[in-house]
Design an enzyme around this catalytic site. Structure first.
Site, mmCIF file in Angstrom:
data_model
loop_
_atom_site.group_PDB
_atom_site.id
_atom_site.type_symbol
_atom_site.label_atom_id
_atom_site.label_comp_id
_atom_site.label_asym_id
_atom_site.label_seq_id
_atom_site.Cartn_x
_atom_site.Cartn_y
_atom_site.Cartn_z
ATOM 1 N N GLY A 12 38.141 37.468 46.910
ATOM 2 C CA GLY A 12 39.297 38.173 47.479
ATOM 3 C C GLY A 12 38.839 39.337 48.338
ATOM 4 C CG ASN A 114 32.941 40.190 37.771
ATOM 5 O OD1 ASN A 114 31.877 40.805 37.755
ATOM 6 N ND2 ASN A 114 34.039 40.659 37.205
ATOM 7 C CB THR A 136 36.430 43.695 42.925
ATOM 8 O OG1 THR A 136 37.707 43.477 42.295
ATOM 9 C CG2 THR A 136 35.526 44.390 41.936
ATOM 10 C CG ASP A 138 40.424 43.003 40.015
ATOM 11 O OD1 ASP A 138 41.498 43.457 40.434
ATOM 12 O OD2 ASP A 138 40.173 41.783 39.958
ATOM 13 C CG MET A 180 46.904 42.482 42.696
ATOM 14 S SD MET A 180 45.960 42.051 44.155
ATOM 15 C CE MET A 180 46.923 40.680 44.773
ATOM 16 C CD GLU A 233 47.328 39.947 39.057
ATOM 17 O OE1 GLU A 233 48.108 39.168 39.616
ATOM 18 O OE2 GLU A 233 46.228 40.268 39.541
#
Ligand code: F6P
Length: 358
Positions: A12, A114, A136, A138, A180, A233
């Site tokens: 992403g 990852n 990322t 994340d 997210m 999410e």
């Protein structure tokens, strides 16, 4: 001796990819001058498999510090399928090795999360010279305190929470904001704190809907007419947390649960009687210009990667540890995720502010 350096972005996208590419490229040109050639592989590992690349010019790296997305394009090519030979009969690993050799690369910089690092490690084990760079929103890459993209996404998510605050207040509603993060709750936790969310639900801490409803009712009793929930999410309740992933998906399908946030909103409305709405900023969290912090981080990471190339040090992933840029062996970090630990100080900060964690 000319160095031929390949660069790809995989997985992403996020703000800061171009800033990192630029940081690496400018530092390489600075060190090697005319003795470096940079090859941009298009659309991540897919481009390396399919032979889709371009010889880059120095000017390709100008003017991209502030631009979102990636000039190289990106794609998800799942690690679990890398060694699987599908109907197309393509041996993806062999193709990547062949194309690396055909391109006469001295090394390959792989910018990604990852999944990207798992494939990067696989290629390193296959004998290619690989350097990973941690991207990322994340923030869940093992071995680094922070990844580029996270800070920019946190700013965007915080802005969403700020904007939702005013409309929640006007309408006296409960607003459930879906952020997210399927496995990692860093983005929700940090933007939830930054935006002053009343309830923060992350995948690492399964919630009890009774606790969520009680937190809203407590606010109502204290005269607060609205509540803001920041929900990752991937948030799940305590019953679902006991299930394996497949079981959980089947359970959700059977019960018509499309997303965690929709389910939470419906339950809250029913339990508290307060009108509830869901807001999903979605991919906006990954779009646009990187924050100043991410531009600096990306530039530090990119220039460090160039230093690794100059030293011929490969099989590593660039990382930030205690505000120092370092590198970790790919073999040590690949396949691990950095999730929010139960003793994370930010959870304590949230609790001490009276924020419910469900
Ligand atoms: O890994 C980054 C991320 O944005 C996650 O937070 C999110 O779950 C996922 O990617 C969304 O992926 P896609 O862009 O493929 O829908």
């Amino acid at each position: 001796m000319t160095k031929r350096v390949g660069i790809l972005t995989s997985g992403g996208d996020c703000p800061g990819l171009n800033a990192t590419i630029r940081g690496a490229a400018k530092a390489l040109y600075n060190q090697f001058g005319a003795n470096v050639e940079i090859i941009g592989i298009r659309n991540g590992y897919a481009g390396l498999i399919e032979g889709d690349w371009q010889e880059m010019k120095q000017s390709d790296f100008s003017g991209i510090l502030t631009t979102g997305g990636t000039i190289l394009g990106t794609q998800r090519t799942p690690f679990k399928l890398m060694k699987v030979i599908g109907e197309d009969k393509v041996d993806k690993v062999a193709r990547m090795k062949d194309n690396y050799k055909k391109l006469k690369l001295d090394c390959l910089l792989c910018l990604g999360g990852n999944g990207t690092h798992k494939t990067a490690n696989l290629l390193a084990q296959e004998g290619l010279n690989i350097i990973g760079l941690p991207k990322t929103i994340d923030n869940d890459i093992w071995g680094t305190d922070v990844t580029f993209g996270f800070h920019s996404a946190m700013n965007i998510a915080t802005d969403v929470i700020d904007r939702i605050h005013t409309t929640a207040s006007s309408h006296r509603r409960v607003m459930v904001i879906e952020l997210m993060g399927n496995k990692a709750g860093w983005l929700t936790l940090y933007s939830g704190i930054a935006g002053g969310a009343d309830i923060i639900l992350i995948p690492e801490l399964p919630y009890d809907i009774e606790n969520v409803a009680a937190a809203i009712e407590k606010r109502n009793k204290n005269g607060r007419t609205f509540s803001i929930l920041a929900v990752a999410e991937g948030a799940m309740d305590r019953q679902e947390a006991k299930m394996k992933k497949k079981e959980r998906l089947a359970y959700r399908q059977e019960h018509g649960i499309k997303t965690a946030t929709n389910r939470i909103a419906a339950q809250i409305e029913q339990m508290t009687g307060v009108e509830t709405r869901v807001c999903v900023p979605g991919h906006m969290q990954r779009g646009g210009s990187p924050s100043a912090y991410d531009r600096v981080l990306a530039t530090r990471f990119g220039t460090y990667a160039a230093k690794l190339v100059a030293e011929d040090r490969y099989g590593v992933a660039v990382a930030m540890v205690n505000n120092q840029v370092v590198d970790n062996p790919l073999a040590e970090i690949a396949g691990k995720s950095k999730l929010v630990p139960a003793d994370c100080p930010m959870l304590e900060v949230a609790r001490s502010m009276g924020v419910s964690l469900g």
